[in-house]
Design an enzyme around this catalytic site. Structure first.
Site, PDB file in Angstrom:
ATOM      1  N   ARG A  43       0.846  -1.191   0.000  1.00 35.06           N
ATOM      2  CA  ARG A  43       0.000   0.000   0.000  1.00 35.06           C
ATOM      3  C   ARG A  43       0.880   1.238   0.000  1.00 35.06           C
ATOM      4  NH1 ARG A  43      -1.385   1.652   4.611  1.00 35.06           N
ATOM      5  NH2 ARG A  43      -2.250  -0.294   5.395  1.00 35.06           N
ATOM      6  N   TYR A  52     -16.404  17.042 -15.308  1.00 29.30           N
ATOM      7  CA  TYR A  52     -16.700  15.615 -15.367  1.00 29.30           C
ATOM      8  C   TYR A  52     -17.774  15.293 -14.316  1.00 29.30           C
ATOM      9  CZ  TYR A  52     -16.080  10.582 -15.063  1.00 29.30           C
ATOM     10  OH  TYR A  52     -16.299   9.240 -15.038  1.00 29.30           O
ATOM     11  N   ASP A  88      -7.434  19.029 -13.988  1.00 22.10           N
ATOM     12  CA  ASP A  88      -7.756  17.702 -14.520  1.00 22.10           C
ATOM     13  C   ASP A  88      -7.336  17.704 -15.987  1.00 22.10           C
ATOM     14  OD1 ASP A  88      -8.933  15.459 -15.665  1.00 22.10           O
ATOM     15  OD2 ASP A  88     -10.751  15.581 -14.441  1.00 22.10           O
ATOM     16  N   LYS A 107      -8.145   6.691 -19.358  1.00 29.10           N
ATOM     17  CA  LYS A 107      -8.403   7.247 -20.679  1.00 29.10           C
ATOM     18  C   LYS A 107      -7.132   7.200 -21.539  1.00 29.10           C
ATOM     19  CE  LYS A 107     -12.242   7.900 -18.493  1.00 29.10           C
ATOM     20  NZ  LYS A 107     -12.591   9.132 -17.798  1.00 29.10           N
TER      21      LYS A 107
HETATM   22  C1  PLP Z   1     -13.061   9.531 -16.497  1.00 27.09           C
HETATM   23  C2  PLP Z   1     -12.751  10.861 -15.957  1.00 27.09           C
HETATM   24  C3  PLP Z   1     -12.559  11.065 -14.579  1.00 27.09           C
HETATM   25  C4  PLP Z   1     -12.731   9.948 -13.561  1.00 27.09           C
HETATM   26  O1  PLP Z   1     -11.782   8.944 -13.737  1.00 27.09           O
HETATM   27  P1  PLP Z   1     -12.075   7.390 -13.386  1.00 27.09           P
HETATM   28  O2  PLP Z   1     -10.798   6.751 -13.796  1.00 27.09           O
HETATM   29  O3  PLP Z   1     -13.260   6.973 -14.200  1.00 27.09           O
HETATM   30  O4  PLP Z   1     -12.346   7.322 -11.933  1.00 27.09           O
HETATM   31  C5  PLP Z   1     -12.240  12.337 -14.149  1.00 27.09           C
HETATM   32  N1  PLP Z   1     -12.116  13.367 -15.009  1.00 27.09           N
HETATM   33  C6  PLP Z   1     -12.308  13.214 -16.334  1.00 27.09           C
HETATM   34  C7  PLP Z   1     -12.166  14.403 -17.226  1.00 27.09           C
HETATM   35  C8  PLP Z   1     -12.630  11.963 -16.848  1.00 27.09           C
HETATM   36  O5  PLP Z   1     -12.832  11.831 -18.169  1.00 27.09           O
END
Ligand code: PLP
Length: 380
Positions: free
Chosen positions: A46, A98, A170, A195
């Site tokens: 962890r 998001y 982000d 992504k």
């Molecule tokens: C998918 C996404 C998230 C969340 O990520 P997860 O891996 O699904 O928890 C946050 N911000 C954006 C812009 C995203 O596309």
């Protein structure tokens, strides 16, 4: 080192045990120590795991940061950032957000008595007007989902600096290939590695990268204390994805540009949202802070009804209907029914999401096939 070389070599070294080029998947929870009480680099997974460290270091290099932290998901990474905020403190957040981030801030953040101000971040006066002595952080997401607006990161960073606020970005939609917020003055960059970083629709993971040592120590503490870490297998797959990030992104961008122009010239299409167009309201900002215009676009048809858009999606072959984005395969979705279904129609309208809006995550297939797919689907 230039960016493309960084995807393959940045902070990446052969493994110490047998000089394997790729780090092994250290599928272990614990490590033998020579004697009780002795502290080694790895004691419990962890806290730290060598495969995760390799992924974290590679991400730090790609984002021009000093420390990376890998989490079980993008949301776990955002949750770790939220834990830097104390009760009664305030955060200013970009309104186009998001959906999961909106839910986390609104529902969990509110329980912790943190106030979130959702503002139109293209309007810097609106950002400034929300700053008071309780303000702790600015949180921005650009390009925005699904309206593809571009926020000026440098100007937001300046506001944050003036008021001694943390500035977190982000960077999921752009990937570090297109945009590196730390270079533009941000303190924290966050990714859903699910992504473009992973890039193959086969993992769920998240990342934070920072420069400041004190901030790194705080996040390290939160990551270990709360435990939402990225596992060794997912860390390995994310690293594997990183190796081709630049070539994938280049193709995503090329294909998206061609599709944007095809759609813009189509008689059934009324609007295409893509920052590469000269007449996009933030085209100049996009040109200055991004290396290219990305693999995402949204469009509206002249009909713009849910029924019409649903039929259109069913008629597509290469573009499959699915949540998520950033994988090698092309995806299509209807925000009003999928990513933004949690909002009311009025809320969606107020941020420019029409009922029938279609969002594409353009993959890296042959663009001729993708355009033909759209042409056939639109022909009804
Ligand atoms: C998918 C996404 C998230 C969340 O990520 P997860 O891996 O699904 O928890 C946050 N911000 C954006 C812009 C995203 O596309």
């Amino acid at each position: 080192m230039k960016f493309n070389s960084k995807t393959i070599h940045g902070n990446q070294n052969p493994d110490k045990a047998y000089a394997s080029v790729m780090p092994p998947i250290y599928q272990t929870s614990t490590y033998v120590i020579p004697e009780a009480g002795v502290k080694k680099a790895y004691g419990y997974s962890r806290t730290a795991n060598p495969t995760r460290t390799a992924f974290e270091n590679a991400m730090a290099s790609l984002e021009s940061g000093d420390a990376g932290f890998a989490f079980a998901s993008g949301m776990a990474a955002i949750d770790a950032v939220m834990r830097l905020i104390k009760p009664k403190e305030e955060v200013i957040v970009s309104r186009d957000l998001y959906g999961g981030t909106h839910r986390l801030f609104n529902k969990i953040g509110a329980i912790n008595a943190i106030t979130f101000h959702f503002v139109d971040m293209m309007n810097l006066d609106e950002v400034s007007s929300k700053i008071n002595e309780h303000t702790k952080m600015i949180w921005a997401e650009t390009p925005t989902n699904p309206t593809m607006q571009i926020l000026d990161l440098q100007q937001l960073a300046e506001i944050a600096k003036q008021h001694r606020l943390l500035f977190a970005v982000d960077n999921t939609f752009a990937s570090p290939y297109l945009q590196r917020p730390l270079e533009l003055g941000a303190d924290i960059v966050m990714h859903s590695a699910t992504k473009y970083i992973g890039g193959h629709s086969d993992i769920v993971a998240g990342v934070l990268v920072v420069r400041d040592e004190e901030l790194a120590n705080q996040i390290k503490f939160i990551q270990n204390a709360t435990g939402a870490i990225c596992g060794p297998m997912d860390s390995f797959l994310a690293l594997r994805g990183i190796k081709t990030l630049h070539v994938r992104m280049q193709r995503h961008c090329e294909n998206t540009a061609q599709i944007a122009h095809f759609l813009a010239n189509h008689k059934k299409v009324s609007k295409v949202l893509w920052p590469g167009f000269n007449n996009h309201p933030n085209h100049e900002v996009a040109k200055s802070q991004m290396h290219d215009f990305g693999g995402m676009l949204s469009f509206e048809t002249k009909d713009d009804s849910l029924v019409y858009s649903k039929v259109l999606l069913k008629r597509l072959t290469y573009f499959v209907t699915a949540e998520s984005l950033g994988g090698v395969e092309s995806l299509a979705g209807i925000p009003a029914l999928m990513t933004h279904a949690g909002m009311s129609g009025e809320q969606r309208q107020s941020i420019g999401i029409s009922e029938g809006m279609i969002r594409l995550s353009v993959g890296i297939e042959d663009v001729e096939d993708l355009i033909q797919d759209l042409a056939i689907a639109l022909d009804f």
